[in-house]
Write a protein that holds these residues in place. Structure first.
Motif, PDB file in Angstrom:
ATOM      1  N   LYS A  82     -20.598  20.522 -26.387  1.00  0.00           N
ATOM      2  CA  LYS A  82     -21.532  21.585 -26.032  1.00  0.00           C
ATOM      3  C   LYS A  82     -22.551  21.087 -25.023  1.00  0.00           C
ATOM      4  CE  LYS A  82     -24.587  25.054 -28.119  1.00  0.00           C
ATOM      5  NZ  LYS A  82     -25.134  25.598 -29.384  1.00  0.00           N
TER       6      LYS A  82
ATOM      7  N   ALA B  24     -21.150  21.309 -21.456  1.00  0.00           N
ATOM      8  CA  ALA B  24     -20.738  22.610 -20.950  1.00  0.00           C
ATOM      9  C   ALA B  24     -21.621  23.094 -19.796  1.00  0.00           C
ATOM     10  CB  ALA B  24     -20.739  23.640 -22.077  1.00  0.00           C
ATOM     11  N   GLY B  25     -22.949  22.952 -19.931  1.00  0.00           N
ATOM     12  CA  GLY B  25     -23.855  23.422 -18.889  1.00  0.00           C
ATOM     13  C   GLY B  25     -23.618  22.725 -17.564  1.00  0.00           C
TER      14      GLY B  25
ATOM     15  N   ILE C 102     -20.829  21.320 -16.546  1.00  0.00           N
ATOM     16  CA  ILE C 102     -19.520  21.726 -16.013  1.00  0.00           C
ATOM     17  C   ILE C 102     -19.633  23.070 -15.309  1.00  0.00           C
ATOM     18  CG2 ILE C 102     -17.172  22.387 -16.654  1.00  0.00           C
ATOM     19  CD1 ILE C 102     -17.425  20.387 -18.998  1.00  0.00           C
ATOM     20  N   ILE C 103     -20.314  24.022 -15.953  1.00  0.00           N
ATOM     21  CA  ILE C 103     -20.479  25.348 -15.358  1.00  0.00           C
ATOM     22  C   ILE C 103     -21.257  25.254 -14.048  1.00  0.00           C
ATOM     23  CG2 ILE C 103     -21.563  27.611 -15.682  1.00  0.00           C
ATOM     24  CD1 ILE C 103     -21.014  27.274 -18.699  1.00  0.00           C
ATOM     25  N   GLU C 104     -22.328  24.454 -14.030  1.00  0.00           N
ATOM     26  CA  GLU C 104     -23.148  24.306 -12.830  1.00  0.00           C
ATOM     27  C   GLU C 104     -22.351  23.671 -11.692  1.00  0.00           C
ATOM     28  OE1 GLU C 104     -27.442  22.334 -11.443  1.00  0.00           O
ATOM     29  OE2 GLU C 104     -26.745  22.186 -13.523  1.00  0.00           O
TER      30      GLU C 104
ATOM     31  N   ILE D 227     -19.146  23.853 -11.151  1.00  0.00           N
ATOM     32  CA  ILE D 227     -18.198  24.838 -10.622  1.00  0.00           C
ATOM     33  C   ILE D 227     -18.918  25.874  -9.764  1.00  0.00           C
ATOM     34  CG2 ILE D 227     -16.591  26.677 -11.250  1.00  0.00           C
ATOM     35  CD1 ILE D 227     -15.897  25.041 -13.753  1.00  0.00           C
ATOM     36  N   GLU D 228     -20.022  26.422 -10.285  1.00  0.00           N
ATOM     37  CA  GLU D 228     -20.757  27.446  -9.551  1.00  0.00           C
ATOM     38  C   GLU D 228     -21.274  26.931  -8.209  1.00  0.00           C
ATOM     39  OE1 GLU D 228     -23.805  28.700 -12.224  1.00  0.00           O
ATOM     40  OE2 GLU D 228     -22.538  30.240 -13.183  1.00  0.00           O
TER      41      GLU D 228
END
Length: 230
Positions: A207, A210-211, A213-215, A217-218
């Motif tokens: 968890k 996750a933040g 990884i998302i950042e 990609i974005e």
């Protein structure tokens, strides 16, 4: 045209079907294709030999904002739509087609039972029968760990498809033992001989990761190149 009703139904379907029928909870799967002209949800059963059988397809008409199934009339030779106005009727229709499909499969299995026994009527067993529910997660070194208990929180979602040749799907789950997230990716390639080649990968992350990884990609979407088949 709006997909709000489609998205709402998709978010509720998996949990509702699992709770309405124990057999479906053990055997049934669903896959969402949101990118089609008429978005659809395919319901299927996956057998031990990785052979996939779709037993029902639920379509969504975005113009009229209604769900429907297509049925073939043997008498007239025509296909007609069965409109399903609410979630209860959708669940009933999928539940009914699932059991009709499984009943037919059971009949086929019973017909093939003669091939399972030898001349002395001794049973032939498969040593892999006890690990059907295990998920194998491969590491970079070529070795793998076995995860016995993964709770899949989403159905299989179609991320990309090209004609009838390639499709990529994802589903998300949680490793119960550790609480980590797991992304399951399946890349399917269909050959000219109507054979399917599957490549499955699993990505496990905490968890806390996750933040980031998302950042990542974005912030890098603009430097990625999309696939252009032309």
């Amino acid at each position: 045209m709006s997909l709000e009703w489609f998205d709402r139904v998709c978010s509720e379907m998996q949990d509702n079907l699992e709770s309405i029928c124990e057999d479906y909870d053990e055997l049934g799967h669903m896959r969402i294709d949101r990118a089609a002209k008429h978005p659809k949800i395919e319901f299927f059963v996956e057998f031990e030999d990785e052979d996939r059988e779709v037993f029902s397809t639920l379509f969504f008409d975005p113009h009229n904002e209604e769900f429907y199934m297509e049925e073939f009339d043997l008498t007239t030779g025509e296909t007609f739509r069965q409109i399903l106005p609410d979630i209860e009727e959708i669940l009933d229709a999928v539940h009914e087609t699932f059991h009709n499909f499984m009943d037919n499969e059971l009949e086929d299995i019973e017909e093939d039972d003669e091939d399972i026994y030898d001349e002395d009527d001794e049973d032939i067993y498969d040593d892999d029968d006890d690990i059907d529910d295990e998920e194998q997660v491969y590491t970079d070194g070529g070795e793998y760990d076995v995860i016995v208990d993964v709770e899949w929180t989403t159905p299989e979602v179609l991320a990309y498809s090209y004609l009838d040749e390639v499709e990529v799907t994802y589903k998300f789950g949680v490793v119960k033992e550790t609480g980590d997230g797991i992304l399951h990716r399946v890349n399917r390639i269909y050959t000219e001989d109507d054979e399917m080649i599957e490549d499955e990968t699993n990505f496990i992350f905490s968890k806390e990761e996750a933040g980031a990884i998302i950042e990542l990609i974005e912030n890098n979407m603009d430097v990625m190149e999309g696939f252009d088949p032309s």
